[in-house]
Design a protein around this motif. Structure first.
Motif, PDB file in Angstrom:
ATOM      1  N   HIS A  78     -32.124  54.535 -37.381  1.00  0.00           N
ATOM      2  CA  HIS A  78     -32.145  55.909 -37.899  1.00  0.00           C
ATOM      3  C   HIS A  78     -33.411  56.612 -37.429  1.00  0.00           C
ATOM      4  CE1 HIS A  78     -31.204  58.683 -41.569  1.00  0.00           C
ATOM      5  NE2 HIS A  78     -32.076  59.295 -40.784  1.00  0.00           N
ATOM      6  N   HIS A  80     -34.878  60.622 -35.615  1.00  0.00           N
ATOM      7  CA  HIS A  80     -34.624  62.013 -35.171  1.00  0.00           C
ATOM      8  C   HIS A  80     -35.702  62.370 -34.153  1.00  0.00           C
ATOM      9  CE1 HIS A  80     -32.318  63.068 -39.049  1.00  0.00           C
ATOM     10  NE2 HIS A  80     -32.951  61.980 -39.400  1.00  0.00           N
ATOM     11  N   LYS A 142     -30.774  60.800 -33.290  1.00  0.00           N
ATOM     12  CA  LYS A 142     -29.893  61.886 -33.723  1.00  0.00           C
ATOM     13  C   LYS A 142     -30.313  63.213 -33.094  1.00  0.00           C
ATOM     14  CE  LYS A 142     -29.868  59.737 -38.272  1.00  0.00           C
ATOM     15  NZ  LYS A 142     -28.644  58.951 -38.174  1.00  0.00           N
ATOM     16  N   HIS A 233     -26.218  60.803 -44.198  1.00  0.00           N
ATOM     17  CA  HIS A 233     -27.445  60.899 -45.000  1.00  0.00           C
ATOM     18  C   HIS A 233     -26.971  61.235 -46.412  1.00  0.00           C
ATOM     19  CE1 HIS A 233     -29.462  61.669 -41.137  1.00  0.00           C
ATOM     20  NE2 HIS A 233     -30.631  61.710 -41.734  1.00  0.00           N
ATOM     21  N   HIS A 256     -30.492  56.427 -46.702  1.00  0.00           N
ATOM     22  CA  HIS A 256     -31.360  56.916 -47.783  1.00  0.00           C
ATOM     23  C   HIS A 256     -31.061  56.170 -49.086  1.00  0.00           C
ATOM     24  CE1 HIS A 256     -33.768  59.919 -45.811  1.00  0.00           C
ATOM     25  NE2 HIS A 256     -32.697  60.423 -45.256  1.00  0.00           N
ATOM     26  N   ASP A 307     -36.491  56.404 -39.858  1.00  0.00           N
ATOM     27  CA  ASP A 307     -36.207  57.835 -40.053  1.00  0.00           C
ATOM     28  C   ASP A 307     -37.272  58.704 -39.382  1.00  0.00           C
ATOM     29  OD1 ASP A 307     -34.822  60.089 -40.773  1.00  0.00           O
ATOM     30  OD2 ASP A 307     -35.387  60.055 -42.886  1.00  0.00           O
TER      31      ASP A 307
HETATM   32 ZN   LIG Z   1     -32.688  61.158 -41.276  1.00  0.00          ZN
END
Ligand SMILES: [Zn+2]
Length: 398
Positions: A78, A80, A142, A233, A256, A307
């Motif tokens: 995960h 970004h 992502k 998410h 999450h 994340d």
């Molecule tokens: Zn995220």
């Protein structure tokens, strides 16, 4: 094909489940499949042999680990990474009392749209190199800071240069200047058509201030119709129906999982959907951590990931996530390492990484420590002494 013998490994984590050893605090349940005084043979990009050093076959070159520990490369399921700018000022404001809200994403959207393809690519390359130097050898990336047809498609094209596990997150937040209804139509229509060729997964930020359960259901269904697989998410900032939706749809992972009711936990245990916990977010937003202990004790499969993103958590360190999982979420050290490697791979439905066994991709991390326990025992200390990715030494020392 040339071969490398990595020998003199004081403690090897294979993630091939072994017999329980209740008196050994490193791995009482056997989930890590520890081998002491071990060796591994890498042949080309794959692992050819694993066992005791005294039994190892010969190879073209030899690397002596000198009694140090070796673990599988981290699988960060995960992140970004495709964005421009940073939000250090917002972080400082948050640390002095302002709350975190999903709306801050729009700040990064403006900076990302203004960046050239070359700027985005070199920024992702820098972050991927940062991750690799810390032992991450597989990752998911992502989109979600473009939020237009053109900017989502190019974000994913940039991400694809670094991983097969790219995720279309057009449904990150509703951008300024449009209504939620019109934006969902765009995400499930022209944006999806433009994004799908560059993506393996589709994701929705299902949260107050982002997208509700009905919108998430419609977006995931449209993605599935276009050949993408769903992830979500959910339940990051509030209780809600996202986790139950993920379980109902049988998604491979839901990420999450901070605010969970009892029936969310049982839905996850029954569905087999992996709960991917992201403790760096709670650390960086000063929010309560997810109850990993309750999830694991209820039979839920748990992964941990970084994340890494410019708003709620700008760390790329899986070792930090392990330390937080142990210290703040009451995971055992063995559970935390397993969650950052083998479970990360499962959360991406990958069976070629996350495990050190013959036939798997040769992704190994040499630690400057006698045991993986030092990852949580020595938080914040750079312990990566070498990394092999697909059999290639990619960090000095390996
Ligand atoms: Zn995220």
């Amino acid at each position: 094909m040339s071969s490398i013998l990595v020998t003199g490994i004081g403690e090897l984590t294979t993630n091939v489940a072994a017999q329980a050893r209740p008196d050994d605090h490193r791995d009482p349940t056997g989930m890590l499949g520890l081998v002491d005084d071990a060796a591994v043979v890498l042949e080309g990009s794959t692992i050819a042999w694993v066992g005791r050093a005294s039994d190892a076959p010969a190879a073209d070159t030899v690397c002596d680990a000198g009694g140090r520990a070796v673990i599988p490369g981290y699988v960060d399921s995960h992140s970004h990474l495709v964005f421009s700018g940073d939000r250090a000022q917002e972080f400082a404001a948050r640390m002095t009392g302002e709350p975190y809200s999903a709306g801050g994403i729009r700040t990064t959207v403006a900076a990302t749209r203004a960046a050239t393809d070359e700027q985005l690519t070199s920024h992702v390359a820098r972050l991927v190199a940062e991750m690799r130097a810390q032992g991450t050898t597989s990752l998911e990336i992502k989109s979600g800071y473009g939020l237009s047809v053109h900017d989502e498609a190019r974000s994913l094209a940039v991400a694809r240069q670094f991983t097969e596990d790219t995720t279309f997150l057009g449904a990150h937040v509703v951008p300024a200047g449009t209504t939620p209804e019109d934006y969902v139509d765009l995400v499930t229509g022209p944006m999806l058509t433009a994004a799908a060729p560059h993506a393996r997964w589709i994701d929705v930020f299902c949260e107050d201030g982002a997208f509700d359960v009905d919108q998430a259901r419609a977006i995931l269904a449209a993605g599935t119709d276009n050949g993408l697989r769903g992830r979500l998410h959910a339940n990051q900032l509030t209780y809600g129906g996202g986790v139950k939706l993920a379980a109902e749809l049988g998604l491979v992972a839901v990420d999450h999982c901070t605010y969970l009711a009892d029936d969310d936990v049982s839905a996850l245990a029954d569905s087999g959907t992996i709960a991917t916990l992201l403790p760096g977010v709670e650390f960086s937003t000063r929010h309560p951590y997810p109850d990993a202990r309750k999830l694991i004790d209820a039979g839920v499969q748990v992964a941990i990931a970084s994340d890494c993103n410019p708003g709620s958590c700008f760390t790329s360190s899986m070792a930090l996530c392990i330390a937080l999982a142990v210290r703040e979420m009451r995971m055992s050290p063995a559970e935390a390492l397993h969650a950052a490697t083998a479970m990360g791979a499962q959360a991406l439905d990958r069976d070629d990484v996350g495990v050190i066994a013959p036939g798997k991709r040769a992704d190994l991390v040499l630690l400057e420590a006698p045991s993986y326990l030092h990852l949580a025992y020595r938080p914040g200390v750079p312990l990566v002494a070498g990394v092999w990715q697909g059999g290639r030494p990619v960090v000095p020392g390996s």
